[in-house]
Write an enzyme that holds these catalytic residues in place. Structure first.
Site, PDB file in Angstrom:
ATOM      1  N   ILE A 100       4.131  16.941  -6.230  1.00  0.00           N
ATOM      2  CA  ILE A 100       5.185  15.956  -6.001  1.00  0.00           C
ATOM      3  C   ILE A 100       4.811  14.696  -6.778  1.00  0.00           C
ATOM      4  O   ILE A 100       3.647  14.277  -6.765  1.00  0.00           O
ATOM      5  CB  ILE A 100       5.324  15.669  -4.497  1.00  0.00           C
ATOM      6  CG1 ILE A 100       5.858  16.922  -3.797  1.00  0.00           C
ATOM      7  CG2 ILE A 100       6.229  14.466  -4.250  1.00  0.00           C
ATOM      8  CD1 ILE A 100       5.874  16.832  -2.292  1.00  0.00           C
ATOM      9  N   LEU A 101       5.777  14.126  -7.468  1.00  0.00           N
ATOM     10  CA  LEU A 101       5.502  12.954  -8.311  1.00  0.00           C
ATOM     11  C   LEU A 101       6.012  11.683  -7.631  1.00  0.00           C
ATOM     12  O   LEU A 101       7.105  11.671  -7.066  1.00  0.00           O
ATOM     13  CB  LEU A 101       6.170  13.143  -9.675  1.00  0.00           C
ATOM     14  CG  LEU A 101       5.577  14.295 -10.498  1.00  0.00           C
ATOM     15  CD1 LEU A 101       6.499  14.686 -11.640  1.00  0.00           C
ATOM     16  CD2 LEU A 101       4.188  13.937 -11.021  1.00  0.00           C
ATOM     17  N   ASN A 115      13.746  19.046 -14.120  1.00  0.00           N
ATOM     18  CA  ASN A 115      13.033  20.085 -13.373  1.00  0.00           C
ATOM     19  C   ASN A 115      13.948  21.296 -13.252  1.00  0.00           C
ATOM     20  O   ASN A 115      15.172  21.157 -13.199  1.00  0.00           O
ATOM     21  CB  ASN A 115      12.676  19.579 -11.968  1.00  0.00           C
ATOM     22  CG  ASN A 115      11.905  20.610 -11.166  1.00  0.00           C
ATOM     23  OD1 ASN A 115      10.998  21.277 -11.692  1.00  0.00           O
ATOM     24  ND2 ASN A 115      12.244  20.773  -9.901  1.00  0.00           N
ATOM     25  N   HIS A 117      14.604  24.483 -10.678  1.00  0.00           N
ATOM     26  CA  HIS A 117      14.289  24.841  -9.297  1.00  0.00           C
ATOM     27  C   HIS A 117      15.022  26.131  -8.948  1.00  0.00           C
ATOM     28  O   HIS A 117      16.218  26.263  -9.235  1.00  0.00           O
ATOM     29  CB  HIS A 117      14.726  23.709  -8.355  1.00  0.00           C
ATOM     30  CG  HIS A 117      14.437  24.013  -6.923  1.00  0.00           C
ATOM     31  ND1 HIS A 117      13.167  23.902  -6.393  1.00  0.00           N
ATOM     32  CD2 HIS A 117      15.228  24.463  -5.924  1.00  0.00           C
ATOM     33  CE1 HIS A 117      13.199  24.262  -5.120  1.00  0.00           C
ATOM     34  NE2 HIS A 117      14.433  24.603  -4.805  1.00  0.00           N
ATOM     35  N   SER A 144      18.723  25.911 -10.456  1.00  0.00           N
ATOM     36  CA  SER A 144      19.363  24.651 -10.857  1.00  0.00           C
ATOM     37  C   SER A 144      18.441  23.887 -11.801  1.00  0.00           C
ATOM     38  O   SER A 144      17.218  23.914 -11.632  1.00  0.00           O
ATOM     39  CB  SER A 144      19.586  23.746  -9.628  1.00  0.00           C
ATOM     40  OG  SER A 144      20.272  24.415  -8.593  1.00  0.00           O
ATOM     41  N   THR A 149      14.311  12.732  -9.691  1.00  0.00           N
ATOM     42  CA  THR A 149      14.374  11.450  -8.996  1.00  0.00           C
ATOM     43  C   THR A 149      13.266  11.485  -7.935  1.00  0.00           C
ATOM     44  O   THR A 149      12.664  12.542  -7.715  1.00  0.00           O
ATOM     45  CB  THR A 149      15.748  11.240  -8.322  1.00  0.00           C
ATOM     46  OG1 THR A 149      15.941  12.289  -7.369  1.00  0.00           O
ATOM     47  CG2 THR A 149      16.880  11.241  -9.336  1.00  0.00           C
ATOM     48  N   ASP A 153      13.254  17.657  -5.359  1.00  0.00           N
ATOM     49  CA  ASP A 153      14.335  18.591  -5.713  1.00  0.00           C
ATOM     50  C   ASP A 153      15.714  18.001  -5.386  1.00  0.00           C
ATOM     51  O   ASP A 153      16.673  18.738  -5.127  1.00  0.00           O
ATOM     52  CB  ASP A 153      14.159  19.940  -4.991  1.00  0.00           C
ATOM     53  CG  ASP A 153      12.826  20.604  -5.335  1.00  0.00           C
ATOM     54  OD1 ASP A 153      12.395  20.489  -6.488  1.00  0.00           O
ATOM     55  OD2 ASP A 153      12.238  21.231  -4.441  1.00  0.00           O
ATOM     56  N   GLU A 182      16.934  31.771 -15.273  1.00  0.00           N
ATOM     57  CA  GLU A 182      16.257  30.493 -15.559  1.00  0.00           C
ATOM     58  C   GLU A 182      15.874  30.418 -17.033  1.00  0.00           C
ATOM     59  O   GLU A 182      16.016  29.368 -17.683  1.00  0.00           O
ATOM     60  CB  GLU A 182      14.988  30.356 -14.714  1.00  0.00           C
ATOM     61  CG  GLU A 182      15.228  30.164 -13.235  1.00  0.00           C
ATOM     62  CD  GLU A 182      13.925  29.964 -12.467  1.00  0.00           C
ATOM     63  OE1 GLU A 182      13.016  29.287 -12.965  1.00  0.00           O
ATOM     64  OE2 GLU A 182      13.813  30.504 -11.353  1.00  0.00           O
TER      65      GLU A 182
HETATM   66  C1  GRF Z   1      10.270  29.075 -11.502  1.00  0.00           C
HETATM   67  O1  GRF Z   1      10.934  29.919 -10.602  1.00  0.00           O
HETATM   68  C2  GRF Z   1      10.823  27.675 -11.409  1.00  0.00           C
HETATM   69  O2  GRF Z   1      12.179  27.633 -11.094  1.00  0.00           O
HETATM   70  C3  GRF Z   1      10.018  27.101 -10.273  1.00  0.00           C
HETATM   71  O3  GRF Z   1       8.733  27.651 -10.408  1.00  0.00           O
HETATM   72  C4  GRF Z   1       8.807  28.882 -11.112  1.00  0.00           C
HETATM   73  C5  GRF Z   1       7.917  28.729 -12.295  1.00  0.00           C
HETATM   74  O4  GRF Z   1       7.757  29.925 -12.997  1.00  0.00           O
HETATM   75  N1  GRF Z   1      10.048  25.660 -10.300  1.00  0.00           N
HETATM   76  P1  GRF Z   1       7.056  29.887 -14.426  1.00  0.00           P
HETATM   77  O5  GRF Z   1       5.701  29.223 -14.245  1.00  0.00           O
HETATM   78  O6  GRF Z   1       7.944  29.128 -15.352  1.00  0.00           O
HETATM   79  O7  GRF Z   1       6.903  31.328 -14.829  1.00  0.00           O
END
Ligand code: GRF
Length: 225
Positions: A100-101, A115, A117, A144, A149, A153, A182
């Site tokens: 967490i930042l 980010n 998520h 997403s 911020t 998330d 993703e």
């Molecule tokens: C992904 O599912 C991302 O959405 C989440 O953490 C996971 C990271 O996977 N924040 P990787 O390290 O990119 O393979």
């Protein structure tokens, strides 16, 4: 935002804590030209992150800052920000970064830090998103990309990928399908950011200067491509 690398490419820092598959998809997008950018730093809080040797093997500067070695969160973040700024990075991309930042770090990169998520935010911030979605009987999961911020998330979302939950899904199977989405989605979002198409204004995502009423959907973008 201007680029300082002299080659017209935006400079990216990617922050990881583990596997780094999203980092790899961003690197692939830089290689293919989908993303007019280059990765000038991969940083991790976890010295064992599998993504670090991959990035180093690609000739990218890597740095591991073990947060446990710092007296405070502020000390850790001060060093992290120094490394990012020294690399010349203009944009900071969290890709599986599990720390967490704090507010000061976040405000330093406001509007320049994203980010990814694995849920359809605002549903399921935090961890174990897929298991929670299955346990709740949801029929849809996803991922997403949002501006970072101070709220975990909780930043404005620019794009989402929707993935159907099948009756026999395990969280592992679902995570794998979401991850494939993703990998396609994050480079699109980063391209929008570095091209100045999407921006953060007054705490809201804007598309070419106009407030976005809702996140764009990966499915729509891919359907119209
Ligand atoms: C992904 O599912 C991302 O959405 C989440 O953490 C996971 C990271 O996977 N924040 P990787 O390290 O990119 O393979």
């Amino acid at each position: 935002m201007s680029t300082d690398s002299g080659d017209g490419k935006a400079r990216l820092a990617i922050l990881i804590s583990g596997r780094g598959s999203n980092m790899q998809s961003l690197l692939a997008a830089c290689d293919s030209g989908q993303l007019a950018a280059k990765v000038c730093l991969v940083a991790s809080n976890n010295p064992e992150a599998e993504g670090l040797p991959y990035a180093a093997g690609r000739g990218i500067k890597t740095i591991s800052l073990d947060h446990r070695q710092f007296a405070s969160r502020t000390d850790f973040e001060t060093q992290l920000a120094k490394s990012i700024d020294d690399s010349g990075a203009e944009y900071v991309l969290l890709a599986g970064f599990m720390r967490i930042l704090g507010e000061s770090f976040v405000s330093r990169y406001q509007g320049r830090m994203l980010n990814i998520h694995p849920s359809l935010l605002p549903a399921y911030p935090g961890l174990d998103t897929h298991a929670r979605a299955i346990a709740n009987g949801d029929t849809e999961a996803g991922a997403s990309v949002h501006f970072v911020t101070p709220e975990l998330d909780g930043g404005p979302v620019m794009i989402q990928a929707r993935v159907r939950i099948e009756p026999d899904d395990s969280s592992g199977k679902l995570a794998q399908r979401v991850l494939e989405a993703e990998h396609r989605m994050y480079p699109i979002a980063v391209a929008w950011l570095v091209e100045g198409l999407v921006s953060l204004q007054n705490g809201q995502c804007h598309w070419q200067g106009e407030a976005m009423p809702s996140p764009r959907l990966l499915g729509d973008i891919e359907a119209s491509a």
